[in-house]
Enzyme design. Structure first.
Site, mmCIF file in Angstrom:
data_model
loop_
_atom_site.group_PDB
_atom_site.id
_atom_site.type_symbol
_atom_site.label_atom_id
_atom_site.label_comp_id
_atom_site.label_asym_id
_atom_site.label_seq_id
_atom_site.Cartn_x
_atom_site.Cartn_y
_atom_site.Cartn_z
ATOM 1 N N ASP A 110 -13.513 -2.055 -31.187
ATOM 2 C CA ASP A 110 -12.185 -2.518 -30.768
ATOM 3 C C ASP A 110 -11.178 -1.543 -31.380
ATOM 4 O OD1 ASP A 110 -9.647 -3.756 -30.665
ATOM 5 O OD2 ASP A 110 -10.567 -5.748 -30.668
ATOM 6 N N ARG A 168 -5.974 9.610 -35.258
ATOM 7 C CA ARG A 168 -5.964 9.897 -36.700
ATOM 8 C C ARG A 168 -7.372 10.058 -37.239
ATOM 9 N NH1 ARG A 168 -2.841 5.105 -39.152
ATOM 10 N NH2 ARG A 168 -3.368 6.125 -41.103
ATOM 11 N N TYR A 187 3.413 -3.311 -21.813
ATOM 12 C CA TYR A 187 2.437 -2.283 -21.413
ATOM 13 C C TYR A 187 3.162 -0.994 -21.038
ATOM 14 C CZ TYR A 187 -0.928 -0.117 -18.086
ATOM 15 O OH TYR A 187 -1.748 0.733 -17.379
ATOM 16 N N LYS A 191 2.906 2.641 -22.889
ATOM 17 C CA LYS A 191 2.461 3.857 -22.195
ATOM 18 C C LYS A 191 3.519 4.969 -22.321
ATOM 19 C CE LYS A 191 -1.600 2.675 -20.396
ATOM 20 N NZ LYS A 191 -2.860 3.271 -20.881
HETATM 21 N N1 NAD Z 1 -6.733 0.619 -12.819
HETATM 22 C C1 NAD Z 1 -5.452 0.977 -12.613
HETATM 23 O O1 NAD Z 1 -4.850 0.680 -11.564
HETATM 24 C C2 NAD Z 1 -4.710 1.779 -13.673
HETATM 25 C C3 NAD Z 1 -3.429 2.258 -13.366
HETATM 26 C C4 NAD Z 1 -2.734 2.997 -14.316
HETATM 27 C C5 NAD Z 1 -3.308 3.248 -15.547
HETATM 28 N N2 NAD Z 1 -4.553 2.767 -15.822
HETATM 29 C C6 NAD Z 1 -5.095 3.040 -17.153
HETATM 30 O O2 NAD Z 1 -6.433 3.471 -17.065
HETATM 31 C C7 NAD Z 1 -7.160 3.044 -18.224
HETATM 32 C C8 NAD Z 1 -8.410 2.301 -17.800
HETATM 33 O O3 NAD Z 1 -8.068 1.278 -16.891
HETATM 34 P P1 NAD Z 1 -9.204 0.514 -16.067
HETATM 35 O O4 NAD Z 1 -8.539 -0.038 -14.855
HETATM 36 O O5 NAD Z 1 -10.394 1.356 -15.944
HETATM 37 O O6 NAD Z 1 -9.503 -0.728 -17.063
HETATM 38 P P2 NAD Z 1 -10.663 -1.823 -17.061
HETATM 39 O O7 NAD Z 1 -9.998 -3.112 -17.403
HETATM 40 O O8 NAD Z 1 -11.504 -1.763 -15.834
HETATM 41 O O9 NAD Z 1 -11.581 -1.360 -18.304
HETATM 42 C C9 NAD Z 1 -11.025 -1.273 -19.568
HETATM 43 C C10 NAD Z 1 -12.093 -1.367 -20.625
HETATM 44 O O10 NAD Z 1 -11.421 -1.334 -21.897
HETATM 45 C C11 NAD Z 1 -12.031 -2.270 -22.765
HETATM 46 N N3 NAD Z 1 -11.068 -2.697 -23.790
HETATM 47 C C12 NAD Z 1 -10.053 -3.590 -23.659
HETATM 48 N N4 NAD Z 1 -9.445 -3.762 -24.835
HETATM 49 C C13 NAD Z 1 -10.078 -2.968 -25.721
HETATM 50 C C14 NAD Z 1 -9.909 -2.708 -27.095
HETATM 51 N N5 NAD Z 1 -8.983 -3.365 -27.826
HETATM 52 N N6 NAD Z 1 -10.730 -1.816 -27.707
HETATM 53 C C15 NAD Z 1 -11.684 -1.171 -26.987
HETATM 54 N N7 NAD Z 1 -11.912 -1.404 -25.680
HETATM 55 C C16 NAD Z 1 -11.109 -2.282 -25.064
HETATM 56 C C17 NAD Z 1 -12.476 -3.412 -21.870
HETATM 57 O O11 NAD Z 1 -13.523 -4.169 -22.478
HETATM 58 C C18 NAD Z 1 -12.896 -2.677 -20.597
HETATM 59 O O12 NAD Z 1 -14.296 -2.417 -20.576
HETATM 60 C C19 NAD Z 1 -6.178 2.205 -19.042
HETATM 61 O O13 NAD Z 1 -5.596 3.006 -20.045
HETATM 62 C C20 NAD Z 1 -5.130 1.798 -18.033
HETATM 63 O O14 NAD Z 1 -3.867 1.544 -18.612
HETATM 64 C C21 NAD Z 1 -5.271 2.027 -14.929
#
Ligand code: NAD
Length: 270
Positions: free
Chosen positions: A64, A126, A161, A165
């Site tokens: 985490d 870090r 959020y 970002k």
């Molecule tokens: N999917 C979109 O439309 C979208 C759009 C813009 C930006 N993003 C960015 O892309 C990245 C990935 O998004 P995604 O859609 O693949 O997400 P997702 O929700 O499909 O997967 C995210 C993963 O992160 C893990 N996670 C959550 N909290 C955590 C923590 N505290 N420590 C470690 N792991 C943790 C979850 O268990 C999950 O497996 C993110 O940074 C998100 O902000 C996604």
């Protein structure tokens, strides 16, 4: 596929599914050894096992990113398992859709979104930097790639959020300058809407928003993975501190207003 990452060691956060998973697979397919980390250990296990099944090199680690101790253990695990670390991908995030109005926002949820999305990335950077700097000193360079969002640039909702970002984009720039002398590049991708499990509950929204993308579709996780891999690769050896939108043209467009202006005129978008 070119093999840009032979001998390269990569740690990814939140890589148990979605964009993180696609990115881990992309690095592994190009020859990297990857440490797949996720808050949900069984997700990381599944991705690492799938990569190994395809002949790649991968280990899983439950981490985490809000837990500074766990982050340091994950970085140590990567460095000990693979003999160092060349790239960190900060991908984990938290986003609680806003209730309206803003003043009703739950403080605990505000802090959680900032904590995972911003502080988590900072903890990882870090912990990883001494190892990245060691790789950077070899002359082949090392990299951090942060995963931001178009939410940092425009109003798409989700105040905490989006603010996190935007702060991550700022941290990318300041780290890029401070880490450059040690051979560590720091860049950020800003995805638009991407078809990942995060959208499972709102899958029909993906079809609705596709019309707002000049390139005519929402993104796939592989679209973002390709951009992250580019920024980590030798192809980007002279790129640091940039924010790269990977958004099908969303941020430079205004298709909704364009349609409204042209409605009934018989004129096309062009
Ligand atoms: N999917 C979109 O439309 C979208 C759009 C813009 C930006 N993003 C960015 O892309 C990245 C990935 O998004 P995604 O859609 O693949 O997400 P997702 O929700 O499909 O997967 C995210 C993963 O992160 C893990 N996670 C959550 N909290 C955590 C923590 N505290 N420590 C470690 N792991 C943790 C979850 O268990 C999950 O497996 C993110 O940074 C998100 O902000 C996604």
């Amino acid at each position: 596929m070119t093999m840009r990452f032979e001998g390269h060691r990569v740690l990814l956060t939140g890589a148990g599914r979605g964009i993180g998973e696609a990115t881990a697979r992309r690095f592994a397919a190009e020859g990297a050894a990857v440490l797949v980390t996720d808050r949900e250990p069984e997700r990381a296990d599944r991705v690492a096992a799938a990569i190994r099944q395809e002949g790649g090199t991968a280990e899983a680690y439950g981490c985490d990113v809000t837990d500074d101790v766990a982050v340091r253990e994950a970085v140590t695990r990567a460095a000990e398992t693979y003999g160092g670390l060349d790239t960190l991908v900060n991908n984990a995030y938290s986003c609680h859709p806003d209730p309206a109005p803003f003043e009703d926002l739950d403080s605990a949820l505000w802090y959680q979104d900032i904590d995972v999305t911003l502080h988590g990335a900072a903890h990882c950077a870090r912990a990883a930097l001494p190892h990245l700097a060691a790789a950077g000193r070899t002359g082949r360079g090392a990299a951090i790639v942060n995963v931001g969002s178009v939410n940092a640039e425009r109003h798409f909702g989700d105040h905490a959020y989006s603010a996190a970002k935007a702060a991550l984009a700022s941290l990318t720039r300041t780290l890029a300058v401070s880490c450059a002398p040690r051979g560590v590049r720091v860049n950020l991708v800003e995805p638009g809407t991407v078809r990942t499990p995060a959208w499972t509950d709102r899958a029909e929204a993906l079809d609705r928003v596709a019309a707002h993308y000049p390139l005519g579709r929402v993104g796939e996780p592989t679209d973002i993975a390709a951009a992250i891999a580019f920024l980590a690769s030798p192809d980007a050896a002279w790129i640091t501190g940039v924010t790269l939108p990977v958004d099908g043209g969303l941020l430079v467009s205004n298709l909704g207003m364009n349609e409204a202006m042209r409605a009934g005129t018989g004129l096309s978008r062009g």
